[in-house]
Scaffold this active site. Sequence first.
Site, PDB file in Angstrom:
ATOM      1  N   HIS A 151       0.875  -1.173   0.000  1.00 44.46           N
ATOM      2  CA  HIS A 151       0.000   0.000   0.000  1.00 44.46           C
ATOM      3  C   HIS A 151       0.916   1.228   0.000  1.00 44.46           C
ATOM      4  CE1 HIS A 151      -2.809   2.953   1.745  1.00 44.46           C
ATOM      5  NE2 HIS A 151      -3.802   2.117   1.495  1.00 44.46           N
ATOM      6  N   ASP A 228       3.175  -4.241   8.228  1.00 38.53           N
ATOM      7  CA  ASP A 228       1.923  -3.530   8.011  1.00 38.53           C
ATOM      8  C   ASP A 228       0.802  -4.538   8.256  1.00 38.53           C
ATOM      9  OD1 ASP A 228      -0.371  -2.394   7.076  1.00 38.53           O
ATOM     10  OD2 ASP A 228       0.481  -1.670   5.191  1.00 38.53           O
ATOM     11  N   GLN A 231      -4.382  -5.253   7.261  1.00 42.46           N
ATOM     12  CA  GLN A 231      -5.373  -6.204   6.752  1.00 42.46           C
ATOM     13  C   GLN A 231      -5.283  -7.543   7.465  1.00 42.46           C
ATOM     14  OE1 GLN A 231      -7.782  -5.362   4.823  1.00 42.46           O
ATOM     15  NE2 GLN A 231      -7.061  -3.433   3.935  1.00 42.46           N
ATOM     16  N   LYS A 254     -10.548  -0.034  10.495  1.00 42.43           N
ATOM     17  CA  LYS A 254     -10.686  -1.273   9.718  1.00 42.43           C
ATOM     18  C   LYS A 254     -11.069  -2.448  10.610  1.00 42.43           C
ATOM     19  CE  LYS A 254      -7.177   0.058   6.304  1.00 42.43           C
ATOM     20  NZ  LYS A 254      -7.974   0.360   5.118  1.00 42.43           N
ATOM     21  N   CYS A 394      -4.670   2.365  -3.609  1.00 40.66           N
ATOM     22  CA  CYS A 394      -3.397   2.877  -3.051  1.00 40.66           C
ATOM     23  C   CYS A 394      -2.255   1.895  -3.302  1.00 40.66           C
ATOM     24  CB  CYS A 394      -3.517   3.188  -1.569  1.00 40.66           C
ATOM     25  SG  CYS A 394      -4.710   4.468  -1.202  1.00 40.66           S
TER      26      CYS A 394
HETATM   27  C1  LIG Z   1      -2.427  -2.874   3.663  1.00 40.34           C
HETATM   28  C2  LIG Z   1      -2.742  -1.473   4.083  1.00 40.34           C
HETATM   29  N1  LIG Z   1      -1.773  -0.712   4.599  1.00 40.34           N
HETATM   30  C3  LIG Z   1      -1.990   0.546   5.004  1.00 40.34           C
HETATM   31  C4  LIG Z   1      -3.235   1.119   4.888  1.00 40.34           C
HETATM   32  C5  LIG Z   1      -3.427   2.525   5.350  1.00 40.34           C
HETATM   33  O1  LIG Z   1      -4.370   2.581   6.362  1.00 40.34           O
HETATM   34  P1  LIG Z   1      -4.842   3.991   6.926  1.00 40.34           P
HETATM   35  O2  LIG Z   1      -5.330   4.772   5.751  1.00 40.34           O
HETATM   36  O3  LIG Z   1      -5.921   3.652   7.886  1.00 40.34           O
HETATM   37  O4  LIG Z   1      -3.661   4.617   7.563  1.00 40.34           O
HETATM   38  C6  LIG Z   1      -4.275   0.375   4.323  1.00 40.34           C
HETATM   39  C7  LIG Z   1      -5.607   0.971   4.108  1.00 40.34           C
HETATM   40  O5  LIG Z   1      -6.291   0.682   3.152  1.00 40.34           O
HETATM   41  C8  LIG Z   1      -4.026  -0.956   3.923  1.00 40.34           C
HETATM   42  O6  LIG Z   1      -4.995  -1.723   3.403  1.00 40.34           O
END
Ligand SMILES: Cc1ncc(COP(=O)(O)O)c(C=O)c1O
Length: 439
Positions: A151, A228, A231, A254, A394
Amino acid sequence: MPVVSTPSSLRPADSALDNEEALRIRNDFPILQQEVNGRPLVYLDSGATSQNPTCVMEAEQEFYEQRNSAVHRGAHSLAVAATDVFEDARQTVAGFINAGTDELVWTSNATEGINLVAYAFSNASLGRGGEAAERFRLGPADEIVVTEMEHHANLIPWQELAFRTGATLRFIPVDDDGGLRLDEAERIIGPRTRILAFTHASNVLGTINPVDQLTALAHRHGALVLLDACQSVPHMPVDVKALDVDFAVFSGHKMLGPTGIGALYGRRELLNALPPFLTGGSMITTVTMEKAEYLPAPQRFEAGTQRISQAMALATAVNYLRETGMERIHAWEAQLGERLVAGLEQIPGVRVLGPKAGVERIGLAAFDVEGVHSHDVGQFLDDKGIAVRVGHHCAQPLHRRLGLVSTTRASTYLYNTTDDVDAFLEAVAGVRPFFGVSS
Ligand SMILES: Cc1ncc(COP(=O)(O)O)c(C=O)c1O
């Protein structure tokens, strides 16, 4: 603390949820009771943001009605009560991932958590933190490693860190099916690697990465690992100690919690050696006109007035998930994910990204409908009351690697049923005929 919740029903811990239970769970979510465009809402966008059960919204309201006050500062009763719920919430959320209470830093979201670590590394590289921060210092001989499936939140902060320090950013590529090239990982991760940052589960492919293998490889070369877990923490049991990662991030919105709150896990000794990112009130011991001494973690990373009601509401969400059972949620979403992929694979002109049916994945699937732009697919589904995500999610480099600009993504959670998936599949089957591109 008043953040205990009771989900609609409880089943033995070793069985997956089922349709009946998912429907009962859904009753706890007022937003899911509505119709959209004259059809019952089918919400398949929890990978972007999940919905809140009533108990989470009530926890936030209760805070403002009964305890609203700044934490850690006041001597009055409300301030003490607010501090208590704030720190109790930290204990609950830390316990959820098997972290120590002082190893969990509140952030706005996962993005801020990753930026916090990346900026702390560059502060160390400027000499902040003294000898204790030596291991975070980066220079032109050093390498930061990510993967091609990240992401943007787990890519751009490292690009910027590389820019600020002169370090080189490298990436582990994916294969044509979106699988991580572990053979390449062995080649890329080496003595120059100082940090490896990668996603536990891909928000596009649904792949679950082999954390143990990658972490062991990085540690063998003395590199630190940031996971990260955006998910994964909402969807499966995650034990940061068992995974042996050095840092991990996730977002409250989430995992049934409110927006505006997330968390960074860091190993105690690392957090206490890492120079702060944001500075200001509430994170210091003494301040003179020339300099400041910082509190130990986690307070050294929590400058300014904190997100107290959100922390309390997130702890309520965690209790809700825990009482439902993370193994059971994971098992149910695996079934829904399999049904999604197997169904999509049967539809002519549809290409599913990531693992094929029969291969383990989280409960989401991104796909391309040949000849139809993802925005048109999304609008077509929305007309039928089905909420999905469209665009690059993203993850532009990953889409580019797979020869696509954008895709449509359906993502499930504990409140989804097989009927939701079937309604979605039936609608997707109608996309190409509707737009006149069927062969
Ligand atoms: C794998 C992953 N990393 C990071 C993020 C970023 O999350 P946030 O926008 O809540 O900081 C997301 C959000 O879609 C994600 O799916």
